[in-house]
Structures are given as structure tokens and as C-alpha cells.
Enzyme design. Sequence first.
Site, mmCIF file in Angstrom:
data_model
loop_
_atom_site.group_PDB
_atom_site.id
_atom_site.type_symbol
_atom_site.label_atom_id
_atom_site.label_comp_id
_atom_site.label_asym_id
_atom_site.label_seq_id
_atom_site.Cartn_x
_atom_site.Cartn_y
_atom_site.Cartn_z
ATOM 1 N N GLU A 50 1.468 -1.335 0.056
ATOM 2 C CA GLU A 50 -0.293 -0.049 -0.300
ATOM 3 C C GLU A 50 0.803 1.330 0.265
ATOM 4 O OE1 GLU A 50 -2.509 -0.055 3.401
ATOM 5 O OE2 GLU A 50 -4.231 -1.955 2.345
ATOM 6 N N GLU A 61 -1.595 -9.915 -6.770
ATOM 7 C CA GLU A 61 -2.196 -10.542 -8.153
ATOM 8 C C GLU A 61 -0.900 -10.122 -8.707
ATOM 9 O OE1 GLU A 61 -4.250 -9.425 -6.230
ATOM 10 O OE2 GLU A 61 -6.146 -10.584 -6.309
HETATM 11 N N1 THU Z 1 -5.967 -6.116 -2.544
HETATM 12 C C1 THU Z 1 -5.687 -6.721 -2.924
HETATM 13 O O1 THU Z 1 -3.913 -7.257 -2.738
HETATM 14 N N2 THU Z 1 -6.043 -7.508 -4.527
HETATM 15 C C2 THU Z 1 -7.268 -7.498 -4.235
HETATM 16 O O2 THU Z 1 -7.202 -8.511 -5.743
HETATM 17 C C3 THU Z 1 -8.494 -6.681 -3.802
HETATM 18 C C4 THU Z 1 -7.396 -6.243 -3.169
HETATM 19 C C5 THU Z 1 -5.763 -5.159 -1.768
HETATM 20 C C6 THU Z 1 -5.684 -3.734 -2.134
HETATM 21 C C7 THU Z 1 -5.687 -3.362 -0.547
HETATM 22 O O3 THU Z 1 -4.631 -3.196 0.020
HETATM 23 C C8 THU Z 1 -6.167 -4.204 0.095
HETATM 24 O O4 THU Z 1 -5.958 -5.226 -0.840
HETATM 25 C C9 THU Z 1 -7.553 -3.861 0.504
HETATM 26 O O5 THU Z 1 -8.532 -3.265 -0.693
#
Ligand code: THU
Length: 141
Positions: A50, A61
Site C-alpha cells: 500500500e 496478484e
Molecule cells: N487487494 C489485493 O491485494 N488484491 C485484490 O484483488 C483485492 C484487494 C488489496 C489492495 C489493498 O491493499 C487491500 O487489499 C484492501 O483493498
Amino acid sequence: MIDIDKKTFDSLIDTAISAREKSYCPYSDFAVGAALLCSDGDIFTGANIESSSYTPTICAERVAFSSAVHAGKNSFKAIAVVGGKAAESVSAYTPPCGVCRQFMTEFCSADFPVILFDGKEPKVLTLGELLPESFTKINLF
Ligand code: THU
């Protein structure tokens, strides 16, 4: 039909669960892990990373796919994706976000299996089910 043996299938889920530990998610506190199986048997992992300005956040992914593509891979068999509250174990399915679905479509066909896990029962969906009628490179020409 998914054409990977049970041992590989199970280890892909376990590897995604371990990859979650590398998540950097101080803003959402939601840790996601991914394990991407290449056609040659190699596995690449990813976790979400993040950013304080939110938009640059990258999903697990896309980290996995980016690592694999950068290592020269261009053919993929399956991906396992798991997520949940950072300090807790996986207890609900985490389906890929729309951006990740589009990103995977660049490298994988509609029958590409996306393995989800809620801590109890794996669920396999195809990329075509997750992103039907997708825009791909063939639409450009
Ligand atoms: N997130 C993922 O890593 N993959 C996804 O396909 C859905 C969301 C992460 C992004 C963010 O850091 C956290 O999950 C909350 O949305």
C-alpha cells in the site's frame, strides 16, 4: 477443468497464505497473498503493497504477475489468492479486484483458473467467469 495435481493445488494455496505475511498494508489492515503457477512449474508470489496516497497501492496478484513476467515467464497455469484482516487467518474468499482481472487478462486466457480459499474450502473460478467479454489485445487490431 483445472489440470494441476492435488499436491500442487494444495501447495499453491499454502504458498499464497505464506505470501500474505509479506503484505505491507498499514492503511487497510487487509493482507492479501498470491501464488502464481507458471507453465514450467515455477511459482511466483506476491502480497499487496500500500501507499499513503492510496492510489499507487498494488495488489498481491499484480505483484506476483509482475515478478514472473520480469523473470521472463509468459505462460501461466493457475493463481491462488487469499486475504483477510492482517492479524487473522484466512476466513473468507478474496476475489481479485477489477484491475487485477484486467491485468491477468493480458497474460492468461478465459479458462485460466483463479483459486480462492476461505480457510475451509477452495473455490475455483475461471478468468472468463470473473471478467466476461473482456477487452484484450485482439480488440486493438
Ligand atoms: N487487494 C489485493 O491485494 N488484491 C485484490 O484483488 C483485492 C484487494 C488489496 C489492495 C489493498 O491493499 C487491500 O487489499 C484492501 O483493498
